[in-house]
Design an enzyme around this catalytic site. Structure first.
Site, mmCIF file in Angstrom:
data_model
loop_
_atom_site.group_PDB
_atom_site.id
_atom_site.type_symbol
_atom_site.label_atom_id
_atom_site.label_comp_id
_atom_site.label_asym_id
_atom_site.label_seq_id
_atom_site.Cartn_x
_atom_site.Cartn_y
_atom_site.Cartn_z
ATOM 1 C CD GLU A 56 40.648 95.867 7.191
ATOM 2 O OE1 GLU A 56 40.629 97.069 6.884
ATOM 3 O OE2 GLU A 56 39.646 95.257 7.611
ATOM 4 C CG HIS A 80 38.880 98.245 16.499
ATOM 5 N ND1 HIS A 80 40.224 98.532 16.514
ATOM 6 C CD2 HIS A 80 38.562 98.041 15.205
ATOM 7 C CE1 HIS A 80 40.690 98.509 15.282
ATOM 8 N NE2 HIS A 80 39.696 98.213 14.460
ATOM 9 N NE ARG A 125 38.441 94.486 13.559
ATOM 10 C CZ ARG A 125 37.555 95.218 12.919
ATOM 11 N NH1 ARG A 125 36.293 95.219 13.303
ATOM 12 N NH2 ARG A 125 37.909 95.960 11.890
ATOM 13 C CG HIS A 162 34.739 98.365 16.510
ATOM 14 N ND1 HIS A 162 34.774 99.668 16.064
ATOM 15 C CD2 HIS A 162 34.891 97.580 15.415
ATOM 16 C CE1 HIS A 162 34.952 99.677 14.745
ATOM 17 N NE2 HIS A 162 35.004 98.427 14.334
ATOM 18 N NE ARG A 195 32.286 93.875 12.388
ATOM 19 C CZ ARG A 195 33.238 94.672 11.900
ATOM 20 N NH1 ARG A 195 33.717 94.486 10.680
ATOM 21 N NH2 ARG A 195 33.737 95.636 12.648
#
Length: 533
Positions: free
Chosen positions: A115, A237, A283, A344, A379
Site C-alpha cells: 500500500e 483518505h 495518503r 478517515h 499514519r
C-alpha cells in the site's frame, strides 16, 4: 444500578475485543459498545495489517517507512515497539482463527500486498475485508467467553475519578453508562477502565467512518484530566466512493497498491505531477493532490481506474468493492470508480505510554483514540490495526499486574434536576452546523482565519450544548454532540498551535516545515500533571 467488574472496556473494535480476550481468563470484563460488536471502524477496515513477515522485508524498513509517512513526528521508541511486536500480533490472530488470504507460492503461505508509503509487500489481509474477518472471529470468541459481559446498545457518558468519592489516590474508578433501551444510567466500577472508542471522523461532514465514531473517548478523557496531543492531524483518505447512495464506503488503498491509477474526467493521470511515487505516495500527499485538482477544475470527484487488470483477478482480490460498486451500476472491471477524499483517521488523541496508560491512574487507552507516538503527522497505511493489537497486548500485561484494589460504592447518576428535552431539533441543528463548518474551515487545507472562525463557532455551540446538557435528560444524540464539540475544539486548538505545514496539517499561512518537529500537546485544567509541577 451500581455494577462491579475488574475491567471496563469502552469500545468493541479490534483494540477492545483483543484486549478483552487477553484479560478474560483471569479477570471479569465488561465490554461496552454503543450498538453491536460489529459497529466499529475496525469492522470497516478493508486493506489489512502491516507487519514484517517476509524474509526480504525488515524491521528497519518498516520503521523507516513509518517515519517517512509520519513527517518527522513519530516517536522512535513507540514506533520500534509496535513494529518489533507486529509479527507476534499477527501470529496471535492466526492462532485465533482469522482467515487471512493464503498464497501457496509465498514463503509464509499468505498473500502480502503493498500500500501507499510502503517499500515492501507487507500487508497481510483477508481479501478486501480484513477488519470484518478479524472482528467476526474475535466477536464469536468474546460472546462465548464466560468472563466477558457485553453491554451492547450502551453509551458511556463520563468517567468517574476517585475525587468524586474523596479518594484521589484511586484515579479512575469507573464510569456512567446510558442503557439506550431502558433509558437508565448505570454506574459501573472497576480498578481499570480502558478507552477503546476509536477516533472522531463524524466531526466532519464527509467521512469513511461509521456513525458511532464521535470522539467519545477522547472527550471523556479530556474532561477527566488527560492530556491530548496532535489532534490537528486528521487523515483524509484519498479514495472514498463518490455516489449519492454510497454512504462512507471506502475504496481500499490496496486498489492503488495493486496498480490502480487516478485520473481526471478526461482520462488524464495527475499524480506523477505531485510525487515520484505517484499513486503510492502517502495518503496526505494523494489527498491534497485530489483536493487541489477538484478545486482547480471545479470537479465533484476524480476517478480511480483499475479496469486494466483481468476481470477474474479483480473479482477475486476485491470482492467487497466489486460487489458494492456493481450494486450502484459501476463495473470496476470495465470502468473507473468515482472517488473523493473523506475524513478517515484521527492520528492524535489521548497521550499514552508503551503500556497504554494515560495521565490518570487506572485509565488506559488503546486504538485510534490514543496518541501513542506511532503515527506522527500522518499514519502509514495499515499500521492502525497493528497498533490496536500491539497496545492491546501491552495494556493487558500491565492490567494483569495491577495490585488488588477495592473500589468503594460509587454515587448514582443524579437526574433530580433535569427534565425531558422539549426541542430535540436543537441537537440535530447543532450537529449539522458543527460538521459543516469543520469540513469548510478545518479540512484538508487550512488558514488561520478559517481556524479562528471555527473556534468562534465552537465557543457558541459549547454554550448552547452545555445549557441543554445541564437542563435535560441525557440521550445518545446529546452525549455524542457534547463529545463532538469538545473534540472539534481540541482539533482547532492544536491546529492553531502549529505554525508550520507538516504531514496532514497543511496551512496556507505557514507553508514551510520547521526544522524541529514538536508535538502539539494540550493539558486540561484538572490534569494530574498540573498538580505535579
Amino acid at each position: 444500578m451500581n455494577t462491579r467488574y475488574d475491567v471496563i472496556i469502552l469500545g468493541s473494535g479490534a483494540a477492545g475485543q483483543s484486549l478483552a480476550l487477553r484479560l478474560a481468563d483471569q479477570l471479569r470484563v465488561a465490554l461496552v459498545t454503543k450498538r453491536s460488536l460489529g459497529d466499529s471502524s475496525s469492522n470497516w477496515a478493508q486493506g489489512g495489517i502491516a507487519a514484517v513477515l517476509d524474509a526480504t522485508d525488515s524491521i528497519e524498513a518498516h520503521i523507516a517507512d513509518t517515519f517517512d509517512a509520519g513527517a518527522g513526528l513519530c516517536d522512535p521508541l513507540a514506533t520500534r515497539f509496535v513494529v518489533e511486536n507486529g509479527r507476534r500480533a499477527i501470529e496471535w490472530l492466526i492462532e485465533r482463527g482469522v482467515p487471512f488470504t493464503r498464497e501457496d507460492a509465498s514463503a509464509i503461505g499468505y498473500h502480502l500486498t503493498r500500500e501507499g508509503g510502503h517499500s515492501h509487500r507487507r500487508i497481510i489481509h483477508a481479501a478486501d475485508a480484513t477488519g470484518a474477518a478479524v472482528q467476526s472471529t474475535l466477536s464469536e470468541q468474546v460472546l462465548s467467553h464466560p468472563n466477558i459481559t457485553v453491554l451492547d446498545d450502551h453509551i458511556a457518558i463520563d468517567l468517574i475519578r476517585g475525587e468524586r468519592i474523596g479518594r484521589p489516590d484511586l484515579g479512575c474508578v469507573g464510569c456512567y453508562v446510558l442503557d439506550l433501551h431502558a433509558g437508565e444510567v448505570l454506574t459501573l466500577s472497576a480498578r481499570a477502565t480502558v478507552i477503546a472508542t476509536g477516533g472522531a471522523g463524524k466531526v466532519y461532514l464527509f467521512t469513511t467512518n461509521p456513525d458511532v465514531v464521535t470522539g467519545d473517548g477522547i472527550a471523556m478523557a479530556w474532561r477527566a484530566g488527560c492530556r491530548v496531543a496532535n489532534m490537528e492531524f486528521i487523515q483524509f483518505h484519498p479514495t472514498c466512493l463518490y455516489h449519492p447512495q454510497a454512504k462512507s464506503f471506502l475504496i481500499s488503498e490496496a486498489v492503488r497498491g495493486e496498480g490502480g491509477v487516478l485520473r481526471l474526467p478526461d482520462g488524464t493521470r495527475f499524480m506523477p505531477e505531485y510525487d515520484a511515487r505517484e499513486e503510492l505516495a502517502p495518503r496526505d500527499i494523494v489527498a491534497r493532490a485530489i483536493d487541489f485538482e477538484m478545486k482547480k477544475r471545479g470537479l465533484d470527484c476524480v476517478f480511480l481506474d483499475i479496469s486494466h487488470k483481468p476481470a477474474d483477478w479483480l473479482r477475486g482480490h476485491f470482492p467487497t468493492i466489486y460487489a458494492r460498486c456493481l450494486e450502484l451500476g459501476i463495473d470496476i472491471t470495465k470502468q473507473p470508480i468515482p472517488v473523493v477524499p473523506a475524513a478517515h483517521y484521527t492520528c492524535g488523541g489521548i497521550v499514552t505510554d508503551l503500556s497504554a496508560r494515560t495521565d490518570v491512574a487506572g485509565l488506559y487507552c488503546v486504538g485510534e483514540a490514543a496518541c501513542t507516538g506511532l503515527h506522527g503527522a500522518n499514519r502509514l497505511a495499515s499500521n492502525s490495526l497493528l497498533e490496536c493489537l500491539v497496545f492491546g497486548e501491552s495494556a493487558a500485561r500491565d492490567i494483569l499486574a495491577l495490585p488488588e484494589a477495592t473500589i468503594p460504592e460509587l454515587p448514582a447518576w443524579d437526574e433530580s434536576r433535569v427534565t425531558d428535552a422539549d426541542e430535540e431539533v436543537v441537537i440535530s441543528h447543532n450537529w449539522a452546523e458543527l460538521r459543516r463548518f469543520m469540513w469548510d474551515y478545518v479540512g484538508i487545507v487550512r488558514t488561520t482565519k478559517r481556524l479562528q472562525r471555527a473556534k468562534h463557532r465552537i465557543n457558541l455551540l459549547k454554550r448552547e450544548i452545555h445549557d441543554f446538557y445541564s437542563n435535560f435528560r441525557v440521550s445518545n444524540d446529546l452525549i455524542e454532540l457534547r463529545n463532538l464539540v469538545v473534540t472539534a475544539e481540541l482539533i482547532v486548538r492544536c491546529a492553531l498551535k502549529r505554525k508550520e505545514s507538516r504531514g496532514l496539517h497543511a496551512s496556507k499561512d505557514y507553508p514551510e516545515t520547521l526544522t524541529q518537529a514538536r508535538d502539539s500537546i494540550l493539558v486540561p485544567p484538572n490534569s494530574p500533571r498540573r498538580r505535579q509541577r
